[in-house]
Design a protein around this motif. Structure first.
Motif, PDB file in Angstrom:
ATOM      1  N   SER A   1      -9.319  -4.914 -65.880  1.00 38.60           N
ATOM      2  CA  SER A   1     -10.017  -6.198 -66.375  1.00 38.60           C
ATOM      3  C   SER A   1     -11.260  -5.841 -66.965  1.00 38.60           C
ATOM      4  CB  SER A   1     -10.279  -6.749 -64.767  1.00 38.60           C
ATOM      5  OG  SER A   1     -10.839  -8.038 -64.924  1.00 38.60           O
ATOM      6  N   TYR A   2     -12.250  -6.399 -66.638  1.00 39.18           N
ATOM      7  CA  TYR A   2     -13.424  -6.281 -67.218  1.00 39.18           C
ATOM      8  C   TYR A   2     -14.547  -5.252 -67.148  1.00 39.18           C
ATOM      9  CZ  TYR A   2     -15.712  -8.444 -63.241  1.00 39.18           C
ATOM     10  OH  TYR A   2     -16.105  -8.858 -61.776  1.00 39.18           O
ATOM     11  N   LEU A   3     -15.455  -5.087 -67.989  1.00 36.52           N
ATOM     12  CA  LEU A   3     -16.521  -4.057 -67.604  1.00 36.52           C
ATOM     13  C   LEU A   3     -17.816  -5.046 -67.177  1.00 36.52           C
ATOM     14  CD1 LEU A   3     -16.655  -1.009 -68.118  1.00 36.52           C
ATOM     15  CD2 LEU A   3     -17.619  -1.281 -70.227  1.00 36.52           C
ATOM     16  N   LEU A   4     -18.271  -4.811 -66.215  1.00 40.69           N
ATOM     17  CA  LEU A   4     -19.649  -5.376 -65.670  1.00 40.69           C
ATOM     18  C   LEU A   4     -20.566  -4.523 -65.957  1.00 40.69           C
ATOM     19  CD1 LEU A   4     -20.538  -7.698 -63.728  1.00 40.69           C
ATOM     20  CD2 LEU A   4     -20.197  -6.272 -61.899  1.00 40.69           C
TER      21      LEU A   4
ATOM     22  N   GLU B   1     -20.756  -0.910 -67.554  1.00 39.70           N
ATOM     23  CA  GLU B   1     -20.374   0.361 -67.176  1.00 39.70           C
ATOM     24  C   GLU B   1     -19.386   0.210 -65.879  1.00 39.70           C
ATOM     25  OE1 GLU B   1     -23.835   2.297 -64.790  1.00 39.70           O
ATOM     26  OE2 GLU B   1     -24.933   0.773 -65.675  1.00 39.70           O
ATOM     27  N   ILE B   2     -19.159  -0.802 -65.456  1.00 42.85           N
ATOM     28  CA  ILE B   2     -18.557  -0.628 -64.002  1.00 42.85           C
ATOM     29  C   ILE B   2     -16.982  -1.463 -64.576  1.00 42.85           C
ATOM     30  CG2 ILE B   2     -18.098  -1.445 -61.724  1.00 42.85           C
ATOM     31  CD1 ILE B   2     -21.318  -2.033 -61.693  1.00 42.85           C
ATOM     32  N   GLN B   3     -15.916  -0.414 -64.699  1.00 39.73           N
ATOM     33  CA  GLN B   3     -14.572  -1.133 -64.804  1.00 39.73           C
ATOM     34  C   GLN B   3     -14.080  -1.877 -63.471  1.00 39.73           C
ATOM     35  OE1 GLN B   3     -12.962  -0.758 -68.024  1.00 39.73           O
ATOM     36  NE2 GLN B   3     -11.881  -2.292 -66.745  1.00 39.73           N
ATOM     37  N   HIS B   4     -13.477  -2.768 -63.858  1.00 37.49           N
ATOM     38  CA  HIS B   4     -12.932  -3.545 -62.918  1.00 37.49           C
ATOM     39  C   HIS B   4     -11.335  -3.729 -63.198  1.00 37.49           C
ATOM     40  CE1 HIS B   4     -16.954  -4.847 -61.517  1.00 37.49           C
ATOM     41  NE2 HIS B   4     -16.440  -5.397 -60.594  1.00 37.49           N
TER      42      HIS B   4
ATOM     43  N   THR C   1      -0.279 -17.981 -50.446  1.00 34.85           N
ATOM     44  CA  THR C   1       0.848 -17.003 -50.492  1.00 34.85           C
ATOM     45  C   THR C   1       0.365 -15.659 -51.163  1.00 34.85           C
ATOM     46  OG1 THR C   1       1.948 -18.038 -52.316  1.00 34.85           O
ATOM     47  CG2 THR C   1       2.755 -18.565 -50.592  1.00 34.85           C
ATOM     48  N   GLU C   2      -0.773 -15.789 -51.726  1.00 31.32           N
ATOM     49  CA  GLU C   2      -1.406 -14.333 -52.484  1.00 31.32           C
ATOM     50  C   GLU C   2      -2.722 -14.365 -52.658  1.00 31.32           C
ATOM     51  OE1 GLU C   2       0.662 -13.752 -56.352  1.00 31.32           O
ATOM     52  OE2 GLU C   2      -0.921 -15.069 -57.135  1.00 31.32           O
ATOM     53  N   ILE C   3      -3.150 -13.331 -52.630  1.00 31.57           N
ATOM     54  CA  ILE C   3      -4.676 -12.998 -52.863  1.00 31.57           C
ATOM     55  C   ILE C   3      -4.820 -12.091 -54.070  1.00 31.57           C
ATOM     56  CG2 ILE C   3      -6.742 -12.000 -51.908  1.00 31.57           C
ATOM     57  CD1 ILE C   3      -6.083 -12.691 -49.330  1.00 31.57           C
ATOM     58  N   VAL C   4      -6.073 -12.349 -54.884  1.00 31.73           N
ATOM     59  CA  VAL C   4      -6.094 -11.923 -56.005  1.00 31.73           C
ATOM     60  C   VAL C   4      -7.432 -11.283 -55.984  1.00 31.73           C
ATOM     61  CG1 VAL C   4      -4.444 -12.795 -57.723  1.00 31.73           C
ATOM     62  CG2 VAL C   4      -6.695 -13.717 -57.619  1.00 31.73           C
ATOM     63  N   LEU C   5      -8.040 -10.184 -56.609  1.00 28.51           N
ATOM     64  CA  LEU C   5      -9.444  -9.887 -56.574  1.00 28.51           C
ATOM     65  C   LEU C   5      -9.615  -9.000 -58.021  1.00 28.51           C
ATOM     66  CD1 LEU C   5      -9.320  -6.685 -55.347  1.00 28.51           C
ATOM     67  CD2 LEU C   5      -8.986  -7.926 -53.424  1.00 28.51           C
ATOM     68  N   GLU C   6     -11.055  -8.894 -58.301  1.00 28.91           N
ATOM     69  CA  GLU C   6     -11.413  -7.783 -59.235  1.00 28.91           C
ATOM     70  C   GLU C   6     -11.950  -6.734 -58.720  1.00 28.91           C
ATOM     71  OE1 GLU C   6     -10.726  -8.620 -62.595  1.00 28.91           O
ATOM     72  OE2 GLU C   6     -10.016 -10.755 -62.355  1.00 28.91           O
ATOM     73  N   ALA C   7     -11.281  -5.611 -58.504  1.00 29.07           N
ATOM     74  CA  ALA C   7     -12.008  -4.429 -57.662  1.00 29.07           C
ATOM     75  C   ALA C   7     -12.699  -3.741 -58.844  1.00 29.07           C
ATOM     76  CB  ALA C   7     -10.836  -3.955 -57.028  1.00 29.07           C
ATOM     77  N   ARG C   8     -13.798  -3.171 -58.385  1.00 27.70           N
ATOM     78  CA  ARG C   8     -14.489  -2.026 -58.935  1.00 27.70           C
ATOM     79  C   ARG C   8     -13.736  -0.881 -59.032  1.00 27.70           C
ATOM     80  NH1 ARG C   8     -20.923  -2.761 -58.062  1.00 27.70           N
ATOM     81  NH2 ARG C   8     -20.999  -5.063 -58.614  1.00 27.70           N
TER      82      ARG C   8
END
Length: 146
Positions: free
Chosen positions: A126-129, A132-135, A101-108
């Motif tokens: 979310s996290y910093l990959l 340097e890449i904010q999610h 019923t739902e989809i989640v993701l961690e987007a750059r």
């Protein structure tokens, strides 16, 4: 353009090569870092046009009735041509067939406007990959067929 699961050895090689080239190599990550531990439990998608893999993504069940999309990569020359939208529509259809019923993701950060345009909303920063890449954690509710 065709969206499907990779089938042949050459499709799988192209799938992982595109993930590495787009999501890992620009940040000096080692070859092999594009392969995740649970690949055998994921739904995989490739976009093939004129025999070339131009986009890839994967999705797995992250909790009951919820899928998580990861590793979305579109070849640089193919970006902005609807390939990402087509892959996400394919994965959303796959999720619906499983009753999710739902989809989640961690987007750059640079991908957030794309996901917002196809109905995802930000839940949280979310996290910093690679330092340097904010999610951003994003979510979309799915309407299951009646």
């Amino acid at each position: 353009m065709e969206i499907k699961a990779p089938q042949t050895d050459s499709e799988w090689k192209a799938y992982y090569a595109l993930r590495f080239n787009v999501l890992r190599e620009p940040w000096n990550q080692p070859l092999g870092s594009e392969v995740l531990a649970d690949e055998d439990q994921a739904i995989h998608a490739i976009a093939v046009k004129n025999g070339e893999v131009q986009g890839v993504a994967r999705m797995h069940e992250s909790s009951p009735n919820q899928g998580q999309v990861r590793c979305v990569a579109i070849a640089t020359a193919a970006q902005g041509k609807g390939i990402g939208k087509a892959i996400m529509a394919y994965l959303e259809d796959q999720a619906k067939t499983k009753g999710w019923t739902e989809i989640v993701l961690e987007a750059r950060e640079n991908a957030v406007p794309f996901y917002q345009a196809i109905g995802y909303c930000i839940i949280a920063e979310s996290y910093l990959l690679f330092g340097e890449i904010q999610h951003y954690r994003m979510k979309k509710a799915l309407k299951l067929p009646e």
